[in-house]
Scaffold this motif. Structure first.
Motif, PDB file in Angstrom:
ATOM      1  N   PHE A 286     -11.571  -6.274   1.327  1.00 33.42           N
ATOM      2  CA  PHE A 286     -10.629  -6.437   2.436  1.00 33.42           C
ATOM      3  C   PHE A 286     -11.348  -6.148   3.750  1.00 33.42           C
ATOM      4  CE2 PHE A 286      -8.140  -5.375  -1.298  1.00 33.42           C
ATOM      5  CZ  PHE A 286      -7.105  -6.299  -1.256  1.00 33.42           C
ATOM      6  N   PRO A 287     -12.327  -6.977   4.116  1.00 33.91           N
ATOM      7  CA  PRO A 287     -13.114  -6.686   5.323  1.00 33.91           C
ATOM      8  C   PRO A 287     -12.281  -6.645   6.588  1.00 33.91           C
ATOM      9  CG  PRO A 287     -13.513  -8.933   4.529  1.00 33.91           C
ATOM     10  CD  PRO A 287     -12.755  -8.227   3.454  1.00 33.91           C
ATOM     11  N   TYR A 288     -11.185  -7.382   6.618  1.00 34.58           N
ATOM     12  CA  TYR A 288     -10.347  -7.412   7.820  1.00 34.58           C
ATOM     13  C   TYR A 288      -9.612  -6.089   8.046  1.00 34.58           C
ATOM     14  CZ  TYR A 288      -7.091  -8.897   4.099  1.00 34.58           C
ATOM     15  OH  TYR A 288      -6.371  -8.995   2.929  1.00 34.58           O
ATOM     16  N   LEU A 289      -9.588  -5.230   7.016  1.00 29.94           N
ATOM     17  CA  LEU A 289      -8.923  -3.928   7.167  1.00 29.94           C
ATOM     18  C   LEU A 289      -9.887  -2.809   7.561  1.00 29.94           C
ATOM     19  CD1 LEU A 289      -6.424  -3.992   4.162  1.00 29.94           C
ATOM     20  CD2 LEU A 289      -5.860  -4.034   6.593  1.00 29.94           C
ATOM     21  N   THR A 290     -11.149  -3.161   7.775  1.00 26.11           N
ATOM     22  CA  THR A 290     -12.116  -2.161   8.219  1.00 26.11           C
ATOM     23  C   THR A 290     -11.653  -1.543   9.534  1.00 26.11           C
ATOM     24  OG1 THR A 290     -13.928  -3.374   7.177  1.00 26.11           O
ATOM     25  CG2 THR A 290     -14.517  -1.777   8.876  1.00 26.11           C
ATOM     26  N   GLY A 291     -11.618  -0.239   9.564  1.00 26.54           N
ATOM     27  CA  GLY A 291     -11.175   0.461  10.773  1.00 26.54           C
ATOM     28  C   GLY A 291      -9.683   0.700  10.850  1.00 26.54           C
ATOM     29  N   SER A 292      -8.950   0.240   9.840  1.00 23.06           N
ATOM     30  CA  SER A 292      -7.492   0.412   9.848  1.00 23.06           C
ATOM     31  C   SER A 292      -7.061   1.758   9.287  1.00 23.06           C
ATOM     32  CB  SER A 292      -6.830  -0.694   9.018  1.00 23.06           C
ATOM     33  OG  SER A 292      -7.158  -0.529   7.634  1.00 23.06           O
ATOM     34  N   GLY A 293      -7.986   2.438   8.607  1.00 23.24           N
ATOM     35  CA  GLY A 293      -7.635   3.690   7.935  1.00 23.24           C
ATOM     36  C   GLY A 293      -7.042   3.495   6.562  1.00 23.24           C
ATOM     37  N   ALA A 294      -6.953   2.236   6.112  1.00 23.13           N
ATOM     38  CA  ALA A 294      -6.315   1.942   4.826  1.00 23.13           C
ATOM     39  C   ALA A 294      -7.303   1.872   3.665  1.00 23.13           C
ATOM     40  CB  ALA A 294      -5.566   0.617   4.919  1.00 23.13           C
ATOM     41  N   LEU A 295      -8.612   1.983   3.953  1.00 23.93           N
ATOM     42  CA  LEU A 295      -9.635   1.828   2.931  1.00 23.93           C
ATOM     43  C   LEU A 295     -10.415   3.124   2.737  1.00 23.93           C
ATOM     44  CD1 LEU A 295     -11.104  -1.622   4.069  1.00 23.93           C
ATOM     45  CD2 LEU A 295      -9.197  -1.213   2.486  1.00 23.93           C
ATOM     46  N   ASP A 296     -10.943   3.294   1.525  1.00 15.24           N
ATOM     47  CA  ASP A 296     -11.783   4.456   1.277  1.00 15.24           C
ATOM     48  C   ASP A 296     -13.225   4.162   1.689  1.00 15.24           C
ATOM     49  OD1 ASP A 296     -12.984   2.953  -0.748  1.00 15.24           O
ATOM     50  OD2 ASP A 296     -11.999   4.012  -2.397  1.00 15.24           O
ATOM     51  N   GLY A 297     -14.135   5.073   1.383  1.00 18.38           N
ATOM     52  CA  GLY A 297     -15.527   4.911   1.795  1.00 18.38           C
ATOM     53  C   GLY A 297     -16.217   3.715   1.183  1.00 18.38           C
ATOM     54  N   ASP A 298     -15.697   3.211   0.060  1.00 16.20           N
ATOM     55  CA  ASP A 298     -16.272   2.031  -0.590  1.00 16.20           C
ATOM     56  C   ASP A 298     -15.575   0.740  -0.186  1.00 16.20           C
ATOM     57  OD1 ASP A 298     -18.167   3.526  -2.080  1.00 16.20           O
ATOM     58  OD2 ASP A 298     -16.612   4.068  -3.539  1.00 16.20           O
ATOM     59  N   GLY A 305       0.538   1.913  -6.292  1.00 18.51           N
ATOM     60  CA  GLY A 305       1.376   0.799  -6.703  1.00 18.51           C
ATOM     61  C   GLY A 305       1.441  -0.339  -5.705  1.00 18.51           C
ATOM     62  N   GLY A 306       0.439  -0.424  -4.819  1.00 24.42           N
ATOM     63  CA  GLY A 306       0.414  -1.481  -3.825  1.00 24.42           C
ATOM     64  C   GLY A 306       0.896  -1.064  -2.452  1.00 24.42           C
ATOM     65  N   ILE A 307       1.365   0.166  -2.306  1.00 23.96           N
ATOM     66  CA  ILE A 307       1.784   0.689  -1.002  1.00 23.96           C
ATOM     67  C   ILE A 307       0.680   1.577  -0.444  1.00 23.96           C
ATOM     68  CG2 ILE A 307       3.436   2.155   0.215  1.00 23.96           C
ATOM     69  CD1 ILE A 307       4.574  -0.506  -0.612  1.00 23.96           C
ATOM     70  N   ALA A 308       0.184   1.224   0.727  1.00 19.64           N
ATOM     71  CA  ALA A 308      -0.881   2.010   1.350  1.00 19.64           C
ATOM     72  C   ALA A 308      -0.427   3.447   1.543  1.00 19.64           C
ATOM     73  CB  ALA A 308      -1.283   1.386   2.687  1.00 19.64           C
ATOM     74  N   THR A 309      -1.288   4.383   1.185  1.00 21.34           N
ATOM     75  CA  THR A 309      -0.925   5.801   1.291  1.00 21.34           C
ATOM     76  C   THR A 309      -1.355   6.413   2.620  1.00 21.34           C
ATOM     77  OG1 THR A 309      -2.985   6.355   0.131  1.00 21.34           O
ATOM     78  CG2 THR A 309      -0.972   6.200  -1.195  1.00 21.34           C
ATOM     79  N   THR A 310      -2.205   5.723   3.362  1.00 20.31           N
ATOM     80  CA  THR A 310      -2.698   6.275   4.630  1.00 20.31           C
ATOM     81  C   THR A 310      -2.341   5.406   5.830  1.00 20.31           C
ATOM     82  OG1 THR A 310      -4.820   5.146   4.294  1.00 20.31           O
ATOM     83  CG2 THR A 310      -4.640   7.419   3.505  1.00 20.31           C
ATOM     84  N   ALA A 311      -1.622   4.300   5.589  1.00 24.72           N
ATOM     85  CA  ALA A 311      -1.302   3.381   6.684  1.00 24.72           C
ATOM     86  C   ALA A 311       0.119   2.861   6.501  1.00 24.72           C
ATOM     87  CB  ALA A 311      -2.299   2.222   6.714  1.00 24.72           C
ATOM     88  N   PRO A 312       1.098   3.474   7.154  1.00 23.93           N
ATOM     89  CA  PRO A 312       2.498   3.040   7.003  1.00 23.93           C
ATOM     90  C   PRO A 312       2.689   1.576   7.372  1.00 23.93           C
ATOM     91  CG  PRO A 312       2.354   5.131   8.174  1.00 23.93           C
ATOM     92  CD  PRO A 312       0.958   4.611   8.072  1.00 23.93           C
ATOM     93  N   GLY A 313       3.540   0.899   6.589  1.00 24.43           N
ATOM     94  CA  GLY A 313       3.845  -0.490   6.883  1.00 24.43           C
ATOM     95  C   GLY A 313       2.867  -1.492   6.302  1.00 24.43           C
ATOM     96  N   LEU A 314       1.970  -1.024   5.448  1.00 21.77           N
ATOM     97  CA  LEU A 314       0.972  -1.901   4.844  1.00 21.77           C
ATOM     98  C   LEU A 314       1.125  -1.901   3.330  1.00 21.77           C
ATOM     99  CD1 LEU A 314      -1.626  -3.676   5.043  1.00 21.77           C
ATOM    100  CD2 LEU A 314      -2.932  -1.529   4.882  1.00 21.77           C
ATOM    101  N   GLY A 315       1.116  -3.096   2.743  1.00 22.32           N
ATOM    102  CA  GLY A 315       1.176  -3.222   1.294  1.00 22.32           C
ATOM    103  C   GLY A 315       0.123  -4.184   0.778  1.00 22.32           C
ATOM    104  N   PHE A 316      -0.092  -4.152  -0.536  1.00 22.38           N
ATOM    105  CA  PHE A 316      -1.055  -5.034  -1.194  1.00 22.38           C
ATOM    106  C   PHE A 316      -0.367  -5.704  -2.382  1.00 22.38           C
ATOM    107  CE2 PHE A 316      -3.376  -1.546   0.719  1.00 22.38           C
ATOM    108  CZ  PHE A 316      -4.444  -2.167   1.344  1.00 22.38           C
TER     109      PHE A 316
END
Length: 349
Positions: A286-298, A305-316
């Protein structure tokens, strides 16, 4: 900037299922952004002979039955046609040729930008680009030395250009088997694997495997951690195993390294090859989410379950084992989409 209550990234099976269900969860007319020229996700880019391992009756998205005889196994082109017709019927704004460059959150609102200069805001975003956008090419010793042809299964289209050649297919999953089976009719082929190929009958006790998954509820069971450890098995009704045997496709332990004109096998034998096909799968990206706070170090999503735990309003939607065995399949993305949409709506209730 244009604004949408819900912005869906991707118009493949995951994004289309999400879009179809969005109105039921209070998102009236979602905006969909797709990088390709037409809906369909990764399906149009798969090899020509690809055939589903799930029957048509288990290959439908919410609200539209997959056409034709329900117990047949659809082809790639049938799936592409189905997805494009599905998209045509949706009451949604689907914009193609709109690759996303960034998704960031500012003051409680998501800001989405495209390569063409488009700028959008949204209360909620669903990243539905799935697991098939980033082919995995393993680092193999000596690869830079090899002068032959190396391609990933994502680049493979058909066997014709390999006629009369010596080819090794790397991988032990469904795609590797399908590709090796059809290449074997025109070329001398070996299958290089890290563990022996496991075979799973397509129709145990006369019923398709997907019937058993549905009626035992293993298809939807929340046993992700267990399923992730299950060795990959090839689903077959006998045709592919038979084709491998008929064409003399041998299964060999993975070679140790490349040479300038071939490979070295585990027993030290050197062999000249014309081509290597890497059926080594894909990696979540998910390169477009870089810097969003929604991704881990990798670079992987932080979610439950598809709901972002660090970025409200974001799902997968569309990730392997996101919630169940079938999460990234045609038959499973609708369930996950409903789950994600319901929880995103609660965040704004």
């Amino acid at each position: 900037m244009e604004h949408a209550d819900l912005l869906v990234i991707g118009a493949g099976q995951s994004g289309l299922a999400t879009t179809a269900l969005a109105p039921r969860h209070g998102f009236a007319r979602p905006l969909v952004l797709e990088s390709a020229e037409a809906p369909g996700g990764a399906w149009p880019s798969y090899y020509d002979s690809l055939t589903l391992f799930s029957p048509a009756r288990y290959s439908s998205l919410p609200g539209m039955r997959f056409p034709g005889e329900p117990d047949r196994y659809p082809t790639r082109d049938e799936v592409v046609g189905y997805l494009r017709e599905y998209a045509r019927r949706l009451p949604a704004d689907i914009r193609t040729s709109a690759p996303i460059t960034s998704v960031t959150r500012q003051d409680g609102v998501w800001e989405v930008r495209t390569a063409g200069g488009g700028e959008f805001t949204a209360r909620a975003v669903v990243a539905a680009t799935g697991d098939y956008g980033s082919p995995y090419v393993p680092e193999l010793p000596g690869r830079v030395e090899y002068g032959g042809r190396v391609l990933h299964a994502a680049e493979y289209r058909g066997p014709e250009t390999f006629a009369g050649q010596r080819v090794v297919v790397v991988g032990g999953g469904n795609s590797a088997i399908q590709i090796a089976a059809e290449l074997g009719a025109l070329a001398q082929v070996s299958l290089a694997v890290r563990r022996p190929v496991g075979w799973m009958p397509q129709r145990p006790l006369g019923r398709d495997l997907h019937w058993w998954l549905k009626h035992t509820r293993l298809d939807v069971a929340p046993i992700r951690r267990l399923l992730e450890k299950v060795p990959v098995s090839v689903i077959d009704d006998g045709r592919y195993r038979g084709a491998l045997q008929e064409h003399g496709v041998e299964e060999r332990a993975m070679f140790t390294r490349f040479t300038a004109d071939g490979v070295v096998w585990g027993d030290g034998t050197k062999e000249t090859l014309d081509a290597v096909v890497l059926a080594t799968g894909y990696r979540r990206a998910f390169p477009y989410l870089t810097g969003s706070g929604a991704l881990d170090g990798d670079g992987l999503p932080l979610h439950r379950g598809g709901i972002a735990t660090t970025a409200p309003g974001l799902g997968f939607v569309g990730m392997e084992f996101q919630r169940s065995f079938s999460s990234k399949t045609l038959r499973g993305v609708g369930r996950d989409a409903a789950h994600v949409l319901a929880r995103l709506r609660r965040q704004y209730a």
